[in-house]
Structures are given as structure tokens and as C-alpha cells.
Design a protein around this motif. Sequence first.
Motif, mmCIF file in Angstrom:
data_model
loop_
_atom_site.group_PDB
_atom_site.id
_atom_site.type_symbol
_atom_site.label_atom_id
_atom_site.label_comp_id
_atom_site.label_asym_id
_atom_site.label_seq_id
_atom_site.Cartn_x
_atom_site.Cartn_y
_atom_site.Cartn_z
ATOM 1 N N ARG A 1 -31.417 14.039 -34.737
ATOM 2 C CA ARG A 1 -31.784 15.462 -34.799
ATOM 3 C C ARG A 1 -31.317 16.209 -33.553
ATOM 4 O O ARG A 1 -32.029 17.028 -32.982
ATOM 5 C CB ARG A 1 -33.289 15.633 -34.987
ATOM 6 C CG ARG A 1 -33.855 15.005 -36.258
ATOM 7 C CD ARG A 1 -33.468 15.760 -37.495
ATOM 8 N NE ARG A 1 -34.039 17.102 -37.522
ATOM 9 C CZ ARG A 1 -33.545 18.110 -38.249
ATOM 10 N NH1 ARG A 1 -32.453 17.926 -38.967
ATOM 11 N NH2 ARG A 1 -34.114 19.296 -38.230
ATOM 12 N N PHE A 2 -30.076 15.932 -33.129
ATOM 13 C CA PHE A 2 -29.493 16.637 -31.998
ATOM 14 C C PHE A 2 -28.679 17.817 -32.517
ATOM 15 O O PHE A 2 -27.737 17.641 -33.294
ATOM 16 C CB PHE A 2 -28.573 15.719 -31.187
ATOM 17 C CG PHE A 2 -29.297 14.621 -30.453
ATOM 18 C CD1 PHE A 2 -30.602 14.786 -30.022
ATOM 19 C CD2 PHE A 2 -28.661 13.423 -30.186
ATOM 20 C CE1 PHE A 2 -31.262 13.780 -29.349
ATOM 21 C CE2 PHE A 2 -29.304 12.404 -29.503
ATOM 22 C CZ PHE A 2 -30.610 12.582 -29.086
ATOM 23 N N GLY A 3 -29.013 19.019 -32.063
ATOM 24 C CA GLY A 3 -28.252 20.187 -32.474
ATOM 25 C C GLY A 3 -29.099 21.443 -32.404
ATOM 26 O O GLY A 3 -30.285 21.412 -32.075
ATOM 27 N N TYR A 4 -28.459 22.569 -32.721
ATOM 28 C CA TYR A 4 -29.165 23.848 -32.690
ATOM 29 C C TYR A 4 -28.467 24.844 -33.606
ATOM 30 O O TYR A 4 -27.347 24.607 -34.085
ATOM 31 C CB TYR A 4 -29.232 24.394 -31.254
ATOM 32 C CG TYR A 4 -27.891 24.745 -30.657
ATOM 33 C CD1 TYR A 4 -27.387 26.047 -30.717
ATOM 34 C CD2 TYR A 4 -27.113 23.777 -30.026
ATOM 35 C CE1 TYR A 4 -26.158 26.369 -30.166
ATOM 36 C CE2 TYR A 4 -25.887 24.097 -29.467
ATOM 37 C CZ TYR A 4 -25.413 25.388 -29.547
ATOM 38 O OH TYR A 4 -24.193 25.707 -29.004
ATOM 39 N N ASN A 5 -29.115 25.945 -33.853
ATOM 40 C CA ASN A 5 -28.584 27.004 -34.712
ATOM 41 C C ASN A 5 -27.615 27.861 -33.896
ATOM 42 O O ASN A 5 -28.025 28.735 -33.147
ATOM 43 C CB ASN A 5 -29.740 27.852 -35.259
ATOM 44 C CG ASN A 5 -29.262 28.901 -36.247
ATOM 45 O OD1 ASN A 5 -28.065 29.076 -36.472
ATOM 46 N ND2 ASN A 5 -30.208 29.600 -36.865
ATOM 47 N N GLY A 6 -26.335 27.573 -34.023
ATOM 48 C CA GLY A 6 -25.323 28.298 -33.272
ATOM 49 C C GLY A 6 -23.951 28.063 -33.861
ATOM 50 O O GLY A 6 -23.803 27.399 -34.892
ATOM 51 N N LYS A 7 -22.933 28.576 -33.197
ATOM 52 C CA LYS A 7 -21.557 28.382 -33.644
ATOM 53 C C LYS A 7 -20.630 28.527 -32.450
ATOM 54 O O LYS A 7 -20.969 29.167 -31.459
ATOM 55 C CB LYS A 7 -21.180 29.381 -34.736
ATOM 56 C CG LYS A 7 -21.219 30.836 -34.294
ATOM 57 C CD LYS A 7 -20.863 31.764 -35.460
ATOM 58 C CE LYS A 7 -20.906 33.231 -35.048
ATOM 59 N NZ LYS A 7 -20.551 34.149 -36.161
ATOM 60 N N ALA A 8 -19.428 27.929 -32.566
ATOM 61 C CA ALA A 8 -18.439 28.009 -31.498
ATOM 62 C C ALA A 8 -17.073 27.665 -32.060
ATOM 63 O O ALA A 8 -16.974 26.851 -32.998
ATOM 64 C CB ALA A 8 -18.795 27.059 -30.358
ATOM 65 N N PRO A 9 -16.006 28.265 -31.521
ATOM 66 C CA PRO A 9 -14.663 27.945 -31.988
ATOM 67 C C PRO A 9 -14.291 26.502 -31.655
ATOM 68 O O PRO A 9 -14.572 26.022 -30.553
ATOM 69 C CB PRO A 9 -13.774 28.943 -31.240
ATOM 70 C CG PRO A 9 -14.570 29.332 -30.030
ATOM 71 C CD PRO A 9 -15.998 29.297 -30.468
ATOM 72 N N LEU A 10 -13.652 25.833 -32.608
ATOM 73 C CA LEU A 10 -13.282 24.431 -32.441
ATOM 74 C C LEU A 10 -11.985 24.326 -31.643
ATOM 75 O O LEU A 10 -10.947 24.852 -32.049
ATOM 76 C CB LEU A 10 -13.117 23.772 -33.809
ATOM 77 C CG LEU A 10 -12.714 22.297 -33.818
ATOM 78 C CD1 LEU A 10 -13.735 21.441 -33.101
ATOM 79 C CD2 LEU A 10 -12.530 21.817 -35.266
ATOM 80 N N LYS A 11 -12.029 23.625 -30.516
ATOM 81 C CA LYS A 11 -10.875 23.526 -29.633
ATOM 82 C C LYS A 11 -10.126 22.209 -29.761
ATOM 83 O O LYS A 11 -8.941 22.128 -29.424
ATOM 84 C CB LYS A 11 -11.308 23.729 -28.175
ATOM 85 C CG LYS A 11 -11.797 25.141 -27.868
ATOM 86 C CD LYS A 11 -10.719 26.162 -28.176
ATOM 87 C CE LYS A 11 -11.167 27.573 -27.859
ATOM 88 N NZ LYS A 11 -10.114 28.574 -28.150
ATOM 89 N N SER A 12 -10.798 21.147 -30.214
ATOM 90 C CA SER A 12 -10.095 19.872 -30.344
ATOM 91 C C SER A 12 -10.884 18.902 -31.218
ATOM 92 O O SER A 12 -12.100 19.039 -31.397
ATOM 93 C CB SER A 12 -9.850 19.234 -28.975
ATOM 94 O OG SER A 12 -11.076 18.813 -28.404
ATOM 95 N N LEU A 13 -10.153 17.921 -31.745
ATOM 96 C CA LEU A 13 -10.728 16.765 -32.414
ATOM 97 C C LEU A 13 -10.429 15.556 -31.539
ATOM 98 O O LEU A 13 -9.308 15.408 -31.040
ATOM 99 C CB LEU A 13 -10.110 16.548 -33.795
ATOM 100 C CG LEU A 13 -10.147 17.704 -34.788
ATOM 101 C CD1 LEU A 13 -9.358 17.334 -36.048
ATOM 102 C CD2 LEU A 13 -11.569 18.073 -35.141
ATOM 103 N N CYS A 14 -11.401 14.685 -31.366
ATOM 104 C CA CYS A 14 -11.195 13.484 -30.562
ATOM 105 C C CYS A 14 -11.712 12.279 -31.339
ATOM 106 O O CYS A 14 -12.921 12.155 -31.567
ATOM 107 C CB CYS A 14 -11.922 13.610 -29.221
ATOM 108 S SG CYS A 14 -11.598 12.232 -28.101
ATOM 109 N N PHE A 15 -10.802 11.413 -31.752
ATOM 110 C CA PHE A 15 -11.149 10.214 -32.498
ATOM 111 C C PHE A 15 -11.396 9.071 -31.520
ATOM 112 O O PHE A 15 -10.587 8.820 -30.621
ATOM 113 C CB PHE A 15 -10.036 9.854 -33.478
ATOM 114 C CG PHE A 15 -9.842 10.879 -34.562
ATOM 115 C CD1 PHE A 15 -10.491 10.757 -35.780
ATOM 116 C CD2 PHE A 15 -9.021 11.976 -34.349
ATOM 117 C CE1 PHE A 15 -10.323 11.705 -36.768
ATOM 118 C CE2 PHE A 15 -8.846 12.939 -35.335
ATOM 119 C CZ PHE A 15 -9.501 12.801 -36.561
#
Length: 234
Positions: free
Chosen positions: A147-161
Motif C-alpha cells: 500500500r505504498f503510494g498516493y493520489n497524484g500524477k507526474a510525467p514519466l521520464k524513464s523505464l528501468c528494468f
Amino acid sequence: MVYEIADLRIKINNKFSFTDRFCKDYLSNDQDSAVDIEVEVSEDEFKKERDSVQNFSDGYIENLAIYRKICEQMPERNRFLMHTAVLEYKGNAYAFLGKSGTGKSTHTGLWLKNLEGAKILNGDKPIIGYHDGVFTVYGTPWMGKERFGYNGKAPLKSLCFLEQAKVNEISLIPVEDVAQRLFIQLLMPVDFIGVAKTLELADSLVKSVPSYLLKCDISDEAFRTSFNKIVKGE
């Protein structure tokens, strides 16, 4: 009740109170205006979900089915579900992906430990939206077992596998090699049109957002390796 999730107004007709509590941070102040999505779990859908999940309450099972139905309607609205842990730092989102057990929670924990101001936007099941050439990560009530997280948004800058390794190293993944890694992290709708739209969005994602392969252990050096490359560009 009407909730505001991923910049959409979503009406959920649930039978059990579990979802009321689960989604309370996303409850809309406006319960009367038109909605973008409305979902309700049928008896057959509930039974199918219950058959696949054992030893959980009826409310929890209904809640799983609700999110599945919501996500199946996301592609037509330029959005999709991606299984990933997403960190937000200085207004930007960074997604960490990998098979179960590869250490997403451990690695994001290193960012939280070492980086003042970093926080988890969603620990497991965010919605990714696409508008005007920008991919945005949206927090949702569905965040994973921690249950880690919050009500928000942000532009996605990268994917890291992520991959486990004894030596920490990070490299850019060629665009043509990203798709096979990303595909298994996406929730695919059941209908052909939804699948096609999801694949179209995923194709745009891998072409516009850089993807990295991080081979790492669980040390602070693993954090420095990923942070210096992904955020600082070193």
C-alpha cells in the motif's frame, strides 16, 4: 460512488463496503456530474474472480474485479495499466519494472533511504496516460500489498528494468529490444480493439521514453548507479 482516478470520473457500483474504504482518498467532491466510466461486477464476474483467488473476503475479491473492469476501459481513453513501482522525485516519475522477486521494492527503498524528497507514487499498479505527446503516471487506490503510494500524477521520464547481479551496472536498452520486456508488464484487455490500442500506446511509450537495464545488488551503490544515470544523465 464517483471517484476521480487518472483524471477521469469513475462511478463504481459496488456491493461490499471494502471498496468504499479502499478508494476513499479518490472520492470526488462532485457526485452529480456526468462520469467517464461506470462499472459494476456481475455475479458471473464475481464467481470467476473468486475461483482464481483463494482465502480472501468477498469485498476484496469484488475490488479486484472492479479494477480489472476499469482498466479494460482505459485504452480507449489513451490509458493503460502497467505493473511497475513508480517513484516521484522533483515532479518527475521514474518507473522500475521486473519479474516478481527481482527487487523492485528493495531498490525503490534505496531511493527513499538515500534521496530526500523521493516518494512512491504507486508501488505496483499505476495507470499510464498519454496526452499531447507526454506520458503521465497516475496514482491509483490499487498500489500493491504494501500500500505504498498516493493520489497524484507526474510525467514519466524513464523505464528501468531490474535484474539481480553482483556488480552494479546500468545501460540504455535499444528501442527494438524494449517491447518484449514491457509486454509482460501490461494488462491486456479481452477485446481486440482494446489490445490493439494498448499495443499502440506501448509502442509510442518505448519510442519516446528512455528505457534502461539495471543489473544490481541491494547496496547503496545500486541506488547511486541508477540515480546518476536516470536522473543526472551521467
